[in-house]
Design a protein around this motif. Structure first.
Motif, PDB file in Angstrom:
ATOM      1  N   ARG A 149       0.834  -1.215   0.000  1.00 17.53           N
ATOM      2  CA  ARG A 149       0.000   0.000   0.000  1.00 17.53           C
ATOM      3  C   ARG A 149       0.863   1.258   0.000  1.00 17.53           C
ATOM      4  O   ARG A 149       0.525   2.254  -0.635  1.00 17.53           O
ATOM      5  CB  ARG A 149      -0.951  -0.020   1.184  1.00 17.53           C
ATOM      6  N   SER A 150       1.983   1.222   0.697  1.00 19.74           N
ATOM      7  CA  SER A 150       2.913   2.348   0.685  1.00 19.74           C
ATOM      8  C   SER A 150       3.480   2.546  -0.719  1.00 19.74           C
ATOM      9  O   SER A 150       3.587   3.675  -1.210  1.00 19.74           O
ATOM     10  CB  SER A 150       4.044   2.084   1.688  1.00 19.74           C
ATOM     11  N   GLU A 151       3.828   1.459  -1.366  1.00 20.21           N
ATOM     12  CA  GLU A 151       4.338   1.506  -2.739  1.00 20.21           C
ATOM     13  C   GLU A 151       3.273   2.046  -3.696  1.00 20.21           C
ATOM     14  O   GLU A 151       3.557   2.854  -4.575  1.00 20.21           O
ATOM     15  CB  GLU A 151       4.758   0.088  -3.145  1.00 20.21           C
ATOM     16  N   LEU A 152       2.049   1.628  -3.501  1.00 18.31           N
ATOM     17  CA  LEU A 152       0.931   2.066  -4.330  1.00 18.31           C
ATOM     18  C   LEU A 152       0.728   3.577  -4.217  1.00 18.31           C
ATOM     19  O   LEU A 152       0.454   4.251  -5.210  1.00 18.31           O
ATOM     20  CB  LEU A 152      -0.340   1.318  -3.912  1.00 18.31           C
ATOM     21  N   ALA A 153       0.905   4.116  -3.027  1.00 18.53           N
ATOM     22  CA  ALA A 153       0.682   5.539  -2.786  1.00 18.53           C
ATOM     23  C   ALA A 153       1.749   6.423  -3.423  1.00 18.53           C
ATOM     24  O   ALA A 153       1.488   7.576  -3.746  1.00 18.53           O
ATOM     25  CB  ALA A 153       0.623   5.804  -1.282  1.00 18.53           C
ATOM     26  N   ARG A 154       2.950   5.897  -3.630  1.00 20.60           N
ATOM     27  CA  ARG A 154       4.025   6.755  -4.122  1.00 20.60           C
ATOM     28  C   ARG A 154       4.504   6.424  -5.534  1.00 20.60           C
ATOM     29  O   ARG A 154       5.434   7.047  -6.029  1.00 20.60           O
ATOM     30  CB  ARG A 154       5.187   6.745  -3.143  1.00 20.60           C
ATOM     31  N   GLY A 155       3.881   5.460  -6.194  1.00 20.76           N
ATOM     32  CA  GLY A 155       4.340   5.083  -7.524  1.00 20.76           C
ATOM     33  C   GLY A 155       3.200   4.832  -8.475  1.00 20.76           C
ATOM     34  O   GLY A 155       2.068   5.257  -8.254  1.00 20.76           O
ATOM     35  N   CYS A 156       3.519   4.137  -9.518  1.00 24.62           N
ATOM     36  CA  CYS A 156       2.569   3.803 -10.580  1.00 24.62           C
ATOM     37  C   CYS A 156       2.399   2.284 -10.579  1.00 24.62           C
ATOM     38  O   CYS A 156       3.362   1.554 -10.798  1.00 24.62           O
ATOM     39  CB  CYS A 156       3.149   4.280 -11.913  1.00 24.62           C
ATOM     40  N   VAL A 157       1.197   1.812 -10.284  1.00 24.32           N
ATOM     41  CA  VAL A 157       0.920   0.385 -10.276  1.00 24.32           C
ATOM     42  C   VAL A 157      -0.210   0.135 -11.274  1.00 24.32           C
ATOM     43  O   VAL A 157      -1.276   0.734 -11.177  1.00 24.32           O
ATOM     44  CB  VAL A 157       0.518  -0.137  -8.877  1.00 24.32           C
ATOM     45  N   LEU A 158       0.059  -0.722 -12.229  1.00 23.14           N
ATOM     46  CA  LEU A 158      -0.939  -1.065 -13.237  1.00 23.14           C
ATOM     47  C   LEU A 158      -1.326  -2.528 -13.091  1.00 23.14           C
ATOM     48  O   LEU A 158      -0.515  -3.357 -12.664  1.00 23.14           O
ATOM     49  CB  LEU A 158      -0.380  -0.841 -14.643  1.00 23.14           C
ATOM     50  N   VAL A 159      -2.566  -2.815 -13.463  1.00 30.66           N
ATOM     51  CA  VAL A 159      -3.049  -4.190 -13.444  1.00 30.66           C
ATOM     52  C   VAL A 159      -3.662  -4.532 -14.796  1.00 30.66           C
ATOM     53  O   VAL A 159      -4.168  -3.663 -15.503  1.00 30.66           O
ATOM     54  CB  VAL A 159      -4.086  -4.435 -12.330  1.00 30.66           C
ATOM     55  N   ALA A 160      -3.595  -5.804 -15.124  1.00 32.25           N
ATOM     56  CA  ALA A 160      -4.304  -6.348 -16.281  1.00 32.25           C
ATOM     57  C   ALA A 160      -5.470  -7.142 -15.719  1.00 32.25           C
ATOM     58  O   ALA A 160      -5.291  -7.958 -14.814  1.00 32.25           O
ATOM     59  CB  ALA A 160      -3.382  -7.248 -17.100  1.00 32.25           C
ATOM     60  N   ARG A 161      -6.655  -6.869 -16.252  1.00 34.31           N
ATOM     61  CA  ARG A 161      -7.855  -7.554 -15.772  1.00 34.31           C
ATOM     62  C   ARG A 161      -8.500  -8.349 -16.893  1.00 34.31           C
ATOM     63  O   ARG A 161      -8.600  -7.883 -18.018  1.00 34.31           O
ATOM     64  CB  ARG A 161      -8.881  -6.542 -15.269  1.00 34.31           C
ATOM     65  N   LEU A 162      -8.934  -9.528 -16.531  1.00 36.84           N
ATOM     66  CA  LEU A 162      -9.773 -10.357 -17.393  1.00 36.84           C
ATOM     67  C   LEU A 162     -11.106 -10.417 -16.666  1.00 36.84           C
ATOM     68  O   LEU A 162     -11.242 -11.138 -15.673  1.00 36.84           O
ATOM     69  CB  LEU A 162      -9.167 -11.749 -17.567  1.00 36.84           C
ATOM     70  N   GLY A 163     -12.052  -9.603 -17.105  1.00 35.94           N
ATOM     71  CA  GLY A 163     -13.269  -9.420 -16.327  1.00 35.94           C
ATOM     72  C   GLY A 163     -12.898  -8.730 -15.032  1.00 35.94           C
ATOM     73  O   GLY A 163     -12.245  -7.695 -15.036  1.00 35.94           O
ATOM     74  N   GLU A 164     -13.272  -9.316 -13.915  1.00 38.07           N
ATOM     75  CA  GLU A 164     -12.944  -8.754 -12.590  1.00 38.07           C
ATOM     76  C   GLU A 164     -11.627  -9.299 -12.030  1.00 38.07           C
ATOM     77  O   GLU A 164     -11.119  -8.785 -11.043  1.00 38.07           O
ATOM     78  CB  GLU A 164     -14.074  -9.047 -11.600  1.00 38.07           C
ATOM     79  N   GLU A 165     -11.093 -10.347 -12.650  1.00 38.16           N
ATOM     80  CA  GLU A 165      -9.886 -10.998 -12.143  1.00 38.16           C
ATOM     81  C   GLU A 165      -8.631 -10.251 -12.576  1.00 38.16           C
ATOM     82  O   GLU A 165      -8.451  -9.946 -13.754  1.00 38.16           O
ATOM     83  CB  GLU A 165      -9.814 -12.438 -12.652  1.00 38.16           C
ATOM     84  N   ILE A 166      -7.743  -9.986 -11.628  1.00 44.17           N
ATOM     85  CA  ILE A 166      -6.445  -9.406 -11.944  1.00 44.17           C
ATOM     86  C   ILE A 166      -5.536 -10.538 -12.388  1.00 44.17           C
ATOM     87  O   ILE A 166      -5.297 -11.485 -11.640  1.00 44.17           O
ATOM     88  CB  ILE A 166      -5.857  -8.650 -10.740  1.00 44.17           C
ATOM     89  N   VAL A 167      -5.048 -10.446 -13.633  1.00 40.24           N
ATOM     90  CA  VAL A 167      -4.229 -11.511 -14.214  1.00 40.24           C
ATOM     91  C   VAL A 167      -2.806 -11.045 -14.527  1.00 40.24           C
ATOM     92  O   VAL A 167      -1.993 -11.813 -15.033  1.00 40.24           O
ATOM     93  CB  VAL A 167      -4.887 -12.099 -15.482  1.00 40.24           C
ATOM     94  N   GLY A 168      -2.501  -9.804 -14.212  1.00 34.90           N
ATOM     95  CA  GLY A 168      -1.160  -9.286 -14.429  1.00 34.90           C
ATOM     96  C   GLY A 168      -0.985  -7.990 -13.672  1.00 34.90           C
ATOM     97  O   GLY A 168      -1.957  -7.311 -13.340  1.00 34.90           O
ATOM     98  N   SER A 169       0.274  -7.654 -13.396  1.00 34.45           N
ATOM     99  CA  SER A 169       0.565  -6.427 -12.668  1.00 34.45           C
ATOM    100  C   SER A 169       1.997  -5.999 -12.934  1.00 34.45           C
ATOM    101  O   SER A 169       2.862  -6.829 -13.244  1.00 34.45           O
ATOM    102  CB  SER A 169       0.362  -6.653 -11.168  1.00 34.45           C
ATOM    103  N   VAL A 170       2.235  -4.699 -12.804  1.00 34.36           N
ATOM    104  CA  VAL A 170       3.580  -4.145 -12.938  1.00 34.36           C
ATOM    105  C   VAL A 170       3.630  -2.850 -12.147  1.00 34.36           C
ATOM    106  O   VAL A 170       2.596  -2.197 -11.952  1.00 34.36           O
ATOM    107  CB  VAL A 170       3.958  -3.906 -14.422  1.00 34.36           C
ATOM    108  N   ARG A 171       4.818  -2.489 -11.707  1.00 32.88           N
ATOM    109  CA  ARG A 171       4.995  -1.272 -10.925  1.00 32.88           C
ATOM    110  C   ARG A 171       6.105  -0.413 -11.499  1.00 32.88           C
ATOM    111  O   ARG A 171       7.067  -0.926 -12.070  1.00 32.88           O
ATOM    112  CB  ARG A 171       5.353  -1.623  -9.491  1.00 32.88           C
ATOM    113  N   GLY A 172       5.965   0.869 -11.315  1.00 36.01           N
ATOM    114  CA  GLY A 172       6.995   1.802 -11.723  1.00 36.01           C
ATOM    115  C   GLY A 172       7.067   2.949 -10.741  1.00 36.01           C
ATOM    116  O   GLY A 172       6.065   3.309 -10.121  1.00 36.01           O
TER     117      GLY A 172
END
Length: 166
Positions: free
Chosen positions: A49-72
């Motif tokens: 959550r700390s990382e999420l607040a200070r960076g860029c977090v993207l997710v890939a969704r298939l419907g409602e399911e998160i099937v991929g993620s990356v951070r920057g």
């Protein structure tokens, strides 16, 4: 499946699902290096959550399911660090990793003016190394994380990517 995968910014409500996916995806890395205490397997929800607040977090969704993620995140003026790229094992090999990588590069460039990208991956992680090379990254050295040797790679913003159909 009948649904397409969409890529978007992650929200705080996605934290637990992202960490579960991360845990699943990094099992193979842990096995490859014989180390089940690697950072992606021991990260807490609070740390994420700390990382999420200070960076860029993207997710890939298939419907409602998160099937991929990356951070920057921006690590210094003009340089973004990319990490924790993961794709659900059942969807690997279909170009989703390349799409997530391109999306986080675009987001870091647009939102933070990043002109150079830096990432690391395990030196034995051939699939990761292939993806990054196809995406225009070049090896610039190595780093150590405990007993694991990591390959450090960089790419200048706007550098040609060879993964157009990967």
């Amino acid at each position: 499946m009948g649904m397409s995968v969409t890529i978007s910014a992650a929200g705080e409500r996605d934290a637990e699902q992202i960490l579960k996916l991360q845990y699943l995806c990094f099992q193979s890395e842990a096995e490859l290096y014989g180390d089940y205490r690697i950072e992606p397997l021991v990260q807490t929800v609070e740390e994420f959550r700390s990382e999420l607040a200070r960076g860029c977090v993207l997710v890939a969704r298939l419907g409602e399911e998160i099937v991929g993620s990356v951070r920057g995140a921006v690590v210094e003026e003009g340089t973004g660090r990319i990490g924790r790229l993961c794709v659900h094992p059942r969807l690997q090999g279909h170009g989703l990793g390349g799409r997530l990588l391109a999306a986080v590069e675009a987001a870091l460039s647009a939102e933070f003016g990043v002109r150079r990208f830096h990432l690391v991956t395990g030196h034995r992680s051939e699939g990761n190394l292939r993806l990054y090379r196809r995406s225009g990254y070049a090896q610039v050295g190595t780093e150590r994380d405990r007993q694991i040797t990591l390959t450090a790679m960089v790419k200048e913003a706007g550098a040609d990517s060879f993964a157009t159909s990967a």
